[in-house]
Design a protein around this motif. Structure first.
Motif, short mmCIF file in Angstrom:
data_model
loop_
_atom_site.label_atom_id
_atom_site.label_comp_id
_atom_site.label_asym_id
_atom_site.label_seq_id
_atom_site.Cartn_x
_atom_site.Cartn_y
_atom_site.Cartn_z
N THR A 105 0.83 -1.21 0.00
CA THR A 105 0.00 0.00 0.00
C THR A 105 0.86 1.26 0.00
OG1 THR A 105 -1.74 -1.19 1.18
CG2 THR A 105 -1.88 1.20 1.22
N SER A 106 2.05 1.17 0.55
CA SER A 106 2.93 2.34 0.59
C SER A 106 3.34 2.78 -0.81
CB SER A 106 4.16 2.06 1.45
OG SER A 106 5.05 1.19 0.78
N ALA A 107 3.22 1.91 -1.81
CA ALA A 107 3.51 2.30 -3.20
C ALA A 107 2.42 3.21 -3.75
CB ALA A 107 3.66 1.06 -4.07
N LEU A 108 1.23 3.18 -3.11
CA LEU A 108 0.09 3.95 -3.59
C LEU A 108 -0.10 5.26 -2.85
CD1 LEU A 108 -2.38 0.95 -3.83
CD2 LEU A 108 -1.00 1.93 -5.67
N THR A 109 0.33 5.31 -1.60
CA THR A 109 0.13 6.50 -0.78
C THR A 109 1.20 6.59 0.29
OG1 THR A 109 -1.42 7.71 0.63
CG2 THR A 109 -1.45 5.32 0.81
N GLU A 110 1.48 7.81 0.70
CA GLU A 110 2.43 8.02 1.80
C GLU A 110 1.70 8.25 3.12
OE1 GLU A 110 5.15 11.15 0.82
OE2 GLU A 110 5.87 10.11 -0.96
N SER A 111 0.39 8.29 3.06
CA SER A 111 -0.40 8.60 4.24
C SER A 111 -0.86 7.31 4.93
CB SER A 111 -1.61 9.45 3.82
OG SER A 111 -2.25 9.97 4.95
N LEU A 112 0.08 6.69 5.66
CA LEU A 112 -0.16 5.40 6.32
C LEU A 112 0.23 5.47 7.79
CD1 LEU A 112 1.50 3.04 3.69
CD2 LEU A 112 -0.93 3.28 4.10
N ALA A 113 -0.43 4.64 8.58
CA ALA A 113 -0.06 4.50 9.98
C ALA A 113 -0.21 3.03 10.36
CB ALA A 113 -0.95 5.37 10.87
N LEU A 114 0.70 2.55 11.19
CA LEU A 114 0.66 1.18 11.69
C LEU A 114 0.43 1.22 13.19
CD1 LEU A 114 1.04 -1.90 11.45
CD2 LEU A 114 3.51 -1.51 11.67
N PHE A 115 -0.57 0.46 13.65
CA PHE A 115 -0.91 0.37 15.07
C PHE A 115 -0.71 -1.07 15.50
CE2 PHE A 115 -3.28 3.85 13.31
CZ PHE A 115 -3.35 4.81 14.31
N LEU A 116 0.01 -1.28 16.60
CA LEU A 116 0.20 -2.62 17.16
C LEU A 116 -0.34 -2.62 18.58
CD1 LEU A 116 3.22 -2.02 15.44
CD2 LEU A 116 2.81 -4.45 15.45
N ILE A 117 -1.33 -3.49 18.79
CA ILE A 117 -1.96 -3.57 20.12
C ILE A 117 -2.10 -5.03 20.50
CG2 ILE A 117 -3.23 -1.41 19.78
CD1 ILE A 117 -5.76 -3.16 19.42
N GLY A 118 -2.35 -5.28 21.78
CA GLY A 118 -2.51 -6.65 22.26
C GLY A 118 -1.30 -7.49 21.89
N ASP A 119 -1.55 -8.72 21.45
CA ASP A 119 -0.45 -9.60 21.05
C ASP A 119 0.27 -9.12 19.80
OD1 ASP A 119 -0.74 -11.31 23.20
OD2 ASP A 119 -1.97 -12.76 22.11
N GLY A 120 -0.31 -8.16 19.09
CA GLY A 120 0.32 -7.62 17.90
C GLY A 120 1.68 -7.01 18.18
N ILE A 121 1.88 -6.51 19.39
CA ILE A 121 3.18 -5.92 19.72
C ILE A 121 4.29 -6.96 19.69
CG2 ILE A 121 2.18 -4.06 21.09
CD1 ILE A 121 3.20 -5.69 23.58
N LEU A 122 3.93 -8.22 19.86
CA LEU A 122 4.94 -9.28 19.86
C LEU A 122 5.61 -9.43 18.50
CD1 LEU A 122 3.00 -11.94 21.96
CD2 LEU A 122 4.76 -10.33 22.74
N GLN A 123 5.00 -8.89 17.46
CA GLN A 123 5.61 -8.94 16.13
C GLN A 123 6.93 -8.17 16.09
OE1 GLN A 123 3.60 -9.34 12.74
NE2 GLN A 123 1.62 -9.71 13.65
N LEU A 124 7.07 -7.18 16.97
CA LEU A 124 8.26 -6.33 16.95
C LEU A 124 9.33 -6.71 17.96
CD1 LEU A 124 6.69 -2.78 16.52
CD2 LEU A 124 7.63 -4.28 14.77
N VAL A 125 9.10 -7.76 18.72
CA VAL A 125 10.07 -8.15 19.76
C VAL A 125 11.37 -8.61 19.10
CG1 VAL A 125 10.54 -9.77 21.64
CG2 VAL A 125 8.28 -8.72 21.43
N ARG A 126 12.46 -8.12 19.65
CA ARG A 126 13.81 -8.49 19.16
C ARG A 126 14.09 -9.98 19.40
NH1 ARG A 126 17.31 -4.09 18.62
NH2 ARG A 126 16.53 -2.18 19.58
N GLU A 127 15.01 -10.49 18.62
CA GLU A 127 15.61 -11.82 18.81
C GLU A 127 14.59 -12.96 18.90
OE1 GLU A 127 18.78 -11.80 21.69
OE2 GLU A 127 19.14 -9.67 21.30
N GLN A 128 13.57 -12.91 18.06
CA GLN A 128 12.65 -14.04 17.98
C GLN A 128 13.37 -15.19 17.28
OE1 GLN A 128 8.85 -13.02 16.21
NE2 GLN A 128 9.12 -10.89 16.85
#
Length: 118
Positions: free
Chosen positions: A28-51
């Motif tokens: 989607t970033s190829a189509l627009t620059e107006s984007l936001a990513l929200f990580l909540i609940g278990d979604g934050i685990l996607q960003l944990v280091r050293e998985q």
């Protein structure tokens, strides 16, 4: 321009939702620059280091989040309450994020015209 919000609420493994959502965000970033990513609940685990998902025979896609900056996706919001509930801090995460309360997440989410959850 109308902002598009992507929200991740699921953990990184067990389903393909996280990987597919990240792919959709980058596409989607190829189509627009107006984007936001929200990580909540278990979604934050996607960003944990050293998985180490190889141990459960999963693909390690977390490093792909480092491409967000390259794709000019600068608005990455993480729920502070979700971090605290899981005993994590922003220092445990792979990329720089803006840590917001649930109320502030809702406020930012409200500024977006389109909402996509994964």
């Amino acid at each position: 321009m109308n902002k598009i919000a992507f929200m991740c609420r699921r953990g990184p493994h067990g389903t393909s939702a996280g990987r597919e959502g990240l792919d959709a965000l980058l596409a989607t970033s190829a189509l627009t620059e107006s984007l936001a990513l929200f990580l909540i609940g278990d979604g934050i685990l996607q960003l944990v280091r050293e998985q180490q998902p190889q141990a459960i025979l999963q693909r390690h896609y977390a490093p792909t989040f480092k491409l967000l900056e390259l794709y000019d996706i600068e608005e990455v919001y993480v729920c502070a309450d979700s971090l605290a509930e899981r005993g994590l801090t922003v220092d445990d995460l792979l990329i720089p994020v803006e840590c917001l309360s649930r109320a502030d997440i809702r406020r930012q989410w409200g500024h977006c015209a389109t909402h996509i959850c994964f």
